[in-house]
Design an enzyme around this catalytic site. Structure first.
Site, PDB file in Angstrom:
ATOM      1  N   ASP A   9       0.968  -1.167  -0.153  1.00 28.59           N
ATOM      2  CA  ASP A   9       0.069   0.047   0.066  1.00 28.59           C
ATOM      3  C   ASP A   9       0.819   0.812  -0.104  1.00 28.59           C
ATOM      4  O   ASP A   9       1.938   1.042   0.521  1.00 28.59           O
ATOM      5  CB  ASP A   9      -1.101  -0.075   1.409  1.00 28.59           C
ATOM      6  CG  ASP A   9      -1.460   1.178   0.796  1.00 28.59           C
ATOM      7  OD1 ASP A   9      -2.165   1.329   0.577  1.00 28.59           O
ATOM      8  OD2 ASP A   9      -1.576   1.690   2.640  1.00 28.59           O
ATOM      9  N   ASP A  11       0.061   5.226   0.870  1.00 23.72           N
ATOM     10  CA  ASP A  11      -0.252   5.939   2.091  1.00 23.72           C
ATOM     11  C   ASP A  11      -0.551   5.739   3.244  1.00 23.72           C
ATOM     12  O   ASP A  11      -0.654   4.681   3.501  1.00 23.72           O
ATOM     13  CB  ASP A  11      -1.657   6.719   1.638  1.00 23.72           C
ATOM     14  CG  ASP A  11      -1.890   7.285   0.538  1.00 23.72           C
ATOM     15  OD1 ASP A  11      -0.817   8.061   0.402  1.00 23.72           O
ATOM     16  OD2 ASP A  11      -2.432   7.225  -0.345  1.00 23.72           O
TER      17      ASP A  11
END
Length: 220
Positions: A9, A11
């Protein structure tokens, strides 16, 4: 030789912060968008995301107003400035070590982010990712329409889009896959992979990790 798949991922996992949220704040600071119109809404959607309650259609409609009606080349300089002044300082060097380890092991590297492709693609290039899954932004006649192409890469959507990417790249199962994320929104994909690793997880994901005995990494 069989290669493992390492999915990251973006953020609050590789970055110390949220690129989507930061992009709008950056545009406010640059005077590109109206502060009164954007600031409260940006914070509201960020809080909803953190609680795992984000209405993604609402969010994308709002966030994509920042590029709607523009050509990619029109915002290239703005994105470049955003990358160097905002994103660069947000990159977590400890997360970069994780990337380096997987690269060193010759793993297949995939960046999977719910954030829109306008923002994700230049960040992915900076981080050395060739493989990207993100929320794709529609372009018609060379202009951003402000609409999402296909489904958003959030929650169940991220799982669906990662599976589509795997199918195109002849990867048939999650048996050799590791996924790093901070967010409860990524639970569908985390539940599918062989090894789920929570990086600085939000409170809801931390609880989930406790109940499922998933690895937790708290990076400085």
């Amino acid at each position: 030789m069989k290669r493992n798949l390492a999915i990251f991922d973006l953020d609050n996992t590789i970055l110390n912060g949220d690129s989507d949220y930061s992009w709008i704040n950056f545009l406010i600071e640059q005077g590109v968008v109206d502060k009164e119109e954007y600031e409260k809404k940006n914070q509201y959607f960020y809080d909803q995301y953190y609680k795992g309650k984000l209405d993604y259609d609402e969010w994308t409609e709002f966030s994509l107003t920042t590029v709607k009606g523009k050509k990619p080349e029109e915002i290239a300089d703005l994105l470049s400035n955003f990358l160097s002044s905002v994103i660069e300082p947000m990159v977590n060097i400890y997360a970069l070590r994780l990337l380096h380890e997987h690269n060193h092991n010759n793993d297949i590297m995939l960046l999977a982010s719910a954030t829109n492709s306008v923002i994700v693609k230049p960040i992915a290039r900076r981080l050395g990712f060739k493989n990207i899954v993100s929320t794709e932004v529609e372009i018609i006649d060379g202009f951003y329409t402000g609409r999402v192409l296909g489904i958003p890469a959030l929650g169940e959507g991220k799982l669906v889009k990662v599976k589509e990417w795997m199918s195109k790249n002849n990867i048939n199962s999650f048996n050799d896959a590791t996924f790093y994320s901070d967010s409860i929104n990524d639970l569908p994909l985390m539940a599918e992979v062989n090894k789920a690793v929570a990086v600085n997880p939000d409170d809801l994901l931390r609880e989930e990790c406790d109940s499922r005995s998933w690895e937790v990494i708290d990076l400085p």
